[in-house]
Design a protein around this motif. Structure first.
Motif, short mmCIF file in Angstrom:
data_model
loop_
_atom_site.label_atom_id
_atom_site.label_comp_id
_atom_site.label_asym_id
_atom_site.label_seq_id
_atom_site.Cartn_x
_atom_site.Cartn_y
_atom_site.Cartn_z
N PRO A 1 -8.42 -0.11 -6.63
CA PRO A 1 -7.11 0.43 -7.01
C PRO A 1 -7.26 1.75 -7.78
O PRO A 1 -8.27 1.99 -8.42
CB PRO A 1 -6.51 -0.66 -7.89
N ASP A 2 -6.24 2.58 -7.70
CA ASP A 2 -6.23 3.84 -8.43
C ASP A 2 -4.80 4.14 -8.89
O ASP A 2 -3.86 3.45 -8.52
CB ASP A 2 -6.80 4.97 -7.59
N PRO A 4 -2.65 6.55 -8.08
CA PRO A 4 -1.63 6.76 -7.03
C PRO A 4 -1.15 5.45 -6.39
O PRO A 4 0.03 5.31 -6.06
CB PRO A 4 -2.33 7.66 -6.02
N THR A 5 -2.05 4.48 -6.24
CA THR A 5 -1.66 3.18 -5.69
C THR A 5 -0.69 2.47 -6.63
O THR A 5 0.31 1.89 -6.18
CB THR A 5 -2.89 2.30 -5.44
N ILE A 6 -0.97 2.54 -7.90
CA ILE A 6 -0.06 1.94 -8.90
C ILE A 6 1.31 2.60 -8.81
O ILE A 6 2.34 1.93 -8.78
CB ILE A 6 -0.65 2.08 -10.32
N ALA A 8 2.63 4.10 -6.25
CA ALA A 8 3.29 3.73 -5.00
C ALA A 8 3.95 2.36 -5.12
O ALA A 8 5.10 2.16 -4.69
CB ALA A 8 2.30 3.74 -3.85
N HIS A 9 3.23 1.40 -5.72
CA HIS A 9 3.82 0.07 -5.93
C HIS A 9 5.03 0.15 -6.85
O HIS A 9 6.06 -0.48 -6.60
CB HIS A 9 2.79 -0.89 -6.54
N THR A 12 8.02 1.85 -4.97
CA THR A 12 8.57 0.94 -3.97
C THR A 12 9.35 -0.18 -4.66
O THR A 12 10.45 -0.55 -4.23
CB THR A 12 7.45 0.35 -3.09
N HIS A 28 5.93 -6.04 -5.82
CA HIS A 28 5.32 -4.71 -5.99
C HIS A 28 4.98 -4.44 -7.44
O HIS A 28 3.92 -3.87 -7.74
CB HIS A 28 6.25 -3.62 -5.43
N ASN A 31 1.85 -6.37 -8.28
CA ASN A 31 0.67 -5.69 -7.72
C ASN A 31 0.31 -4.45 -8.54
O ASN A 31 -0.88 -4.20 -8.79
CB ASN A 31 0.92 -5.31 -6.27
N ALA A 32 1.31 -3.70 -8.96
CA ALA A 32 1.05 -2.52 -9.79
C ALA A 32 0.41 -2.93 -11.11
O ALA A 32 -0.56 -2.30 -11.56
CB ALA A 32 2.35 -1.76 -10.05
N ASP A 35 -3.25 -3.97 -10.61
CA ASP A 35 -4.10 -2.80 -10.42
C ASP A 35 -4.29 -2.03 -11.72
O ASP A 35 -5.39 -1.59 -12.05
CB ASP A 35 -3.51 -1.88 -9.35
#
Length: 69
Positions: A1-2, A4-6, A8-9, A12, A28, A31-32, A35
């Protein structure tokens, strides 16, 4: 995880929350949070994720869970 992924979650999740799709948004946000805790447990991103989860629990009428988040 990074980071940007956090992000994005989080984004969303917020879009889904605005549409009233609270359970999907919660997924979401969880998940954020997962991560964010993996990357840096003491980072501001963790606090943001917890705040987002708190608002979802509030939207769902889960006030005890909102207080815990």
């Amino acid at each position: 995880p990074d980071i940007p992924t956090i992000g994005a979650h989080t984004e969303t999740g917020r879009l889904l929350q605005a549409k009233g799709q609270f359970l999907e948004a919660r997924t979401h946000f969880i998940n954020a949070l997962r991560d964010a805790e993996t990357i840096a447990p003491d980072a501001i991103e963790v606090a943001i994720c917890l705040d987002d989860l708190g608002t979802i629990h509030e939207d769902l009428g889960q006030f005890h869970d909102a207080e815990q988040a």
